[in-house]
Design a protein around this motif. Structure first.
Motif, PDB file in Angstrom:
ATOM      1  N   UNK A 425       0.811  -1.221   0.000  1.00 41.87           N
ATOM      2  CA  UNK A 425       0.000   0.000   0.000  1.00 41.87           C
ATOM      3  C   UNK A 425       0.842   1.267   0.000  1.00 41.87           C
ATOM      4  N   UNK A 426       1.995   1.213   0.661  1.00 41.54           N
ATOM      5  CA  UNK A 426       2.767   2.442   0.804  1.00 41.54           C
ATOM      6  C   UNK A 426       1.980   3.465   1.592  1.00 41.54           C
ATOM      7  N   UNK A 427       1.830   4.657   1.043  1.00 39.33           N
ATOM      8  CA  UNK A 427       1.082   5.726   1.719  1.00 39.33           C
ATOM      9  C   UNK A 427      -0.418   5.674   1.435  1.00 39.33           C
ATOM     10  N   UNK A 428      -0.837   4.800   0.538  1.00 37.19           N
ATOM     11  CA  UNK A 428      -2.267   4.697   0.244  1.00 37.19           C
ATOM     12  C   UNK A 428      -2.992   4.015   1.412  1.00 37.19           C
ATOM     13  N   UNK A 429      -4.234   4.402   1.726  1.00 39.63           N
ATOM     14  CA  UNK A 429      -4.954   3.764   2.822  1.00 39.63           C
ATOM     15  C   UNK A 429      -5.511   2.388   2.452  1.00 39.63           C
ATOM     16  N   UNK A 430      -5.679   2.133   1.175  1.00 39.75           N
ATOM     17  CA  UNK A 430      -6.282   0.871   0.735  1.00 39.75           C
ATOM     18  C   UNK A 430      -5.942   0.678  -0.745  1.00 39.75           C
ATOM     19  N   UNK A 431      -6.440  -0.396  -1.318  1.00 41.59           N
ATOM     20  CA  UNK A 431      -6.232  -0.601  -2.758  1.00 41.59           C
ATOM     21  C   UNK A 431      -7.558  -0.907  -3.466  1.00 41.59           C
ATOM     22  N   UNK A 432      -8.544  -0.067  -3.170  1.00 39.62           N
ATOM     23  CA  UNK A 432      -9.840  -0.183  -3.827  1.00 39.62           C
ATOM     24  C   UNK A 432      -9.743  -0.010  -5.336  1.00 39.62           C
ATOM     25  N   UNK A 433      -8.696   0.653  -5.766  1.00 37.51           N
ATOM     26  CA  UNK A 433      -8.552   0.893  -7.205  1.00 37.51           C
ATOM     27  C   UNK A 433      -8.030  -0.331  -7.955  1.00 37.51           C
ATOM     28  N   UNK A 434      -7.683  -1.396  -7.240  1.00 43.50           N
ATOM     29  CA  UNK A 434      -7.205  -2.606  -7.912  1.00 43.50           C
ATOM     30  C   UNK A 434      -8.402  -3.527  -8.161  1.00 43.50           C
ATOM     31  N   UNK A 435      -8.845  -3.587  -9.400  1.00 44.42           N
ATOM     32  CA  UNK A 435     -10.143  -4.206  -9.705  1.00 44.42           C
ATOM     33  C   UNK A 435     -10.078  -5.693 -10.014  1.00 44.42           C
ATOM     34  N   UNK A 436      -8.949  -6.258 -10.257  1.00 44.94           N
ATOM     35  CA  UNK A 436      -8.777  -7.675 -10.526  1.00 44.94           C
ATOM     36  C   UNK A 436      -9.647  -8.189 -11.683  1.00 44.94           C
ATOM     37  N   UNK A 437      -9.568  -7.582 -12.884  1.00 39.87           N
ATOM     38  CA  UNK A 437     -10.350  -8.076 -14.019  1.00 39.87           C
ATOM     39  C   UNK A 437      -9.910  -9.463 -14.476  1.00 39.87           C
ATOM     40  N   UNK A 438      -8.760  -9.918 -13.987  1.00 44.65           N
ATOM     41  CA  UNK A 438      -8.257 -11.244 -14.348  1.00 44.65           C
ATOM     42  C   UNK A 438      -9.002 -12.377 -13.653  1.00 44.65           C
ATOM     43  N   UNK A 439      -9.776 -12.065 -12.633  1.00 40.18           N
ATOM     44  CA  UNK A 439     -10.453 -13.106 -11.847  1.00 40.18           C
ATOM     45  C   UNK A 439     -11.711 -13.572 -12.572  1.00 40.18           C
ATOM     46  N   UNK A 440     -11.808 -14.866 -12.769  1.00 40.82           N
ATOM     47  CA  UNK A 440     -12.981 -15.478 -13.404  1.00 40.82           C
ATOM     48  C   UNK A 440     -13.269 -16.782 -12.669  1.00 40.82           C
ATOM     49  N   UNK A 441     -14.196 -16.729 -11.730  1.00 44.16           N
ATOM     50  CA  UNK A 441     -14.477 -17.867 -10.851  1.00 44.16           C
ATOM     51  C   UNK A 441     -15.846 -18.437 -11.181  1.00 44.16           C
ATOM     52  N   UNK A 442     -15.878 -19.728 -11.466  1.00 40.86           N
ATOM     53  CA  UNK A 442     -17.133 -20.429 -11.740  1.00 40.86           C
ATOM     54  C   UNK A 442     -17.594 -21.170 -10.493  1.00 40.86           C
TER      55      UNK A 442
END
Length: 567
Positions: A425-442
């Motif tokens: 995270x560094x100085x960021x409070x969270x990582x809401x901006x990381x959307x994970x479009x690679x995830x495809x769960x059936x």
């Protein structure tokens, strides 16, 4: 459970660890922290509150917590929502019967429009919930409250659920601790040592009991109130305005949720409670995705709570229990290996956590990681070194997967978790901006239990028996969070232990090391041996264990029959 499970100590007897309560002898009916004698429910009516009856308690401060105004607030919640709660509990049974008949689960066709709509998001988080990189969990007795708030964690999960035995004194005493801590008026003295609140305190997120549990010590019109409404209602009624005045707010973790309809009920409870106190959408809730059915409704759960939602949490321990419970009779492909061998890298657990991160961030909600249950040893540096490396790897994996924070069970693990998330995270409070479009769960990925590495062994049976016995003895005695073999055990971990035993017996599972089938006879022999090692005082715990692990019919929650021993 941790991603790579810490090696268990060979010492079977639990002991006291710094900052936490281990198993200690407890006289029947005497609360080990608050004092006072537990009595069987002997209710009296409350003046000015028609139809409400409570059980007396000797807890200091109970007169404030159980005021007529507070009890009237609870009565209103019960009368407004009690019937819906009962209907939803009945729906749980119907769904479980369907799973037993088909051996399947899938995403709901009727809620596809919610999942397909790209535009909705949950409410923005308040300022003091923006950074949740380290959360510590624990019960709400005064010492634990002070230690958790002073731990350096960003958030304290104040646990009125799995880390708490619902002795009446515990229920009321926990609310007293939270009331005083909110007002910075809590202190505690033990063995000449004074515990005081510091300056930089963790943000409190309170976890009430699940919908399935009654609170027998408060009745309205002759009916017990849901424990969930008691825990939520008393905390909210007494502390909401004070928290807002101090720049925080009433925040909650919601456990054991099984469907979006149950989340809808919580949302309606929140709105009703806010209106009753003249407040507007001040509650924020994080839902534990700790049931397999909820894993198929993550987006729908966030949608139902969207004006009050803060995020979802990967409730690992209860999730494993839920998989076993729901698919216990679906065939050998749903039999898990020894509990210690089931890690977060198992395919079905990876699918569950990656789907959770992707779902949360798509909707602007926080994704919270699971519990690191290791309790550092003051005597065994080798155990510590190995376990801390495993905890470090677990938290680094979560941070790199996109989680916004994670849980620990002990203050010594706060820096380990913080360092892992700081690196990402560094100085960021969270990582809401990381959307994970690679995830495809059936659906098949969430149910891929068969590819979990590991075997069922006699050592696994023995470990389950021993841990369950020790935990149940402690729970009956009033302690809901117990350090056993360098792990913090609570009701969720005991549920895994007893449900694995039940499933292995009923599936005729063969032990990999001995070639024997797991039978009731084998388990009773191991019970005899483990009780012999543990010593006296295990009669009630053994009887309860046999009831929830060896009975022909599976008991939904061990806390249901256990409650009869303490209420």
């Amino acid at each position: 459970m941790a991603s790579a499970t810490p090696r268990r100590s060979s010492k079977r007897n639990p002991r006291r660890v710094a900052g936490y309560i281990s198993l200690v002898p407890c006289q029947p009916g005497v609360h080990p922290t608050y004092g006072g004698t537990h009595v069987e429910p002997r209710r009296h009516s409350v003046a000015g509150t028609s139809g409400v009856n409570t059980t007396p308690t000797t807890v200091d401060g109970a007169d404030i917590i159980l005021s007529p105004e507070a009890l009237g607030f609870l009565a209103d919640l019960h009368r407004t929502f009690g019937a819906r709660r009962r209907e939803l509990l009945a729906r749980r049974q119907e769904r479980r019967a369907e799973i037993a008949r088909t051996g399947k689960l899938d995403f709901l066709a009727e809620t596809a429009p919610v999942r397909d709509d790209p535009d909705w998001r949950v409410a923005d988080a308040p300022a003091d919930l923006q950074d949740r990189r380290v959360e510590i969990t624990g019960p709400t007795d005064p010492k634990m409250t002070i230690n958790a708030l002073n731990s350096g964690a960003k958030v304290w999960l104040a646990d009125l659920e799995d880390a708490n035995t619902p002795h009446w004194d515990n229920v009321v005493g926990g609310q007293v601790s939270l009331y005083r801590a909110t007002r910075r008026a809590l202190s505690f003295e033990s063995n000449g040592k004074q515990y005081q609140l510091g300056e930089n305190l963790a943000v409190v997120v309170t976890r009430p009991r699940g919908w399935h549990l009654d609170e027998e010590h408060i009745t309205v019109d002759g009916e017990p109130i849901a424990g969930a409404l008691v825990d939520f209602g008393l905390y909210f009624f007494h502390n909401a305005r004070e928290l807002l005045n101090r720049g925080s707010g009433p925040y909650f973790y919601l456990p054991k949720t099984e469907s979006h309809l149950e989340a809808r009920l919580w949302n309606d409870v929140f709105t009703h409670a806010e209106q009753a106190l003249g407040l507007n959408q001040v509650i924020r809730a994080t839902v534990l995705i700790e049931t397999i059915t909820a894993a198929f409704e993550m987006e729908e759960i966030l949608y139902e709570l969207r004006e009050h939602a803060s995020g979802l949490n990967a409730g690992r321990w209860d999730y494993l229990f839920s998989v076993i419970k729901n698919f216990r009779d679906a065939g050998p492909e749903f039999v898990l290996p020894d509990r210690a061998k089931v890690t977060m890298t198992a395919p079905f657990m990876r699918a569950y956590t990656e789907l959770l991160v992707a779902t949360c961030h798509r909707r602007g909600a926080f994704a919270m990681g699971g519990m690191a249950a290791f309790i550092p040893s003051r005597r065994d540096p080798e155990v510590n070194a190995k376990a801390l490396e495993q905890v470090k790897a677990d938290k680094e994996r979560e941070a790199n997967d996109g989680f916004d924070g994670s849980w620990v069970a002990h203050p010594d693990l706060v820096p380990v978790c913080r360092d892992a998330f700081d690196a990402v995270l560094g100085d960021k409070p969270n990582q809401l901006d990381r959307l994970r479009p690679d995830v495809d769960v059936a659906a098949s990925d969430l149910l891929d239990v068969a590819n979990t590495p590991g075997d069922v062994t006699e050592d696994g049976v023995r470990a389950n028996v021993s841990v369950a016995l020790q935990y149940l003895k402690a729970w009956i005695g009033g302690l809901g969070a117990v350090a056993i073999n360098n792990l913090m055990e609570d009701a969720a971990t005991a549920e895994i232990s007893r449900s694995q035993i039940w499933q292995w017996i009923n599936q005729g599972t063969i032990l990999a090391d001995t070639g024997e089938p797991v039978t009731k006879t084998l388990v009773r022999r191991i019970l005899d041996e483990e009780v012999g090692k543990l010593g006296d005082g295990y009669d009630q715990a053994r009887t309860l264990f046999e009831q929830v692990a060896l009975a022909d019919d599976f008991v939904d929650f061990l806390t249901l029959p256990a409650y009869a021993l303490v209420r």
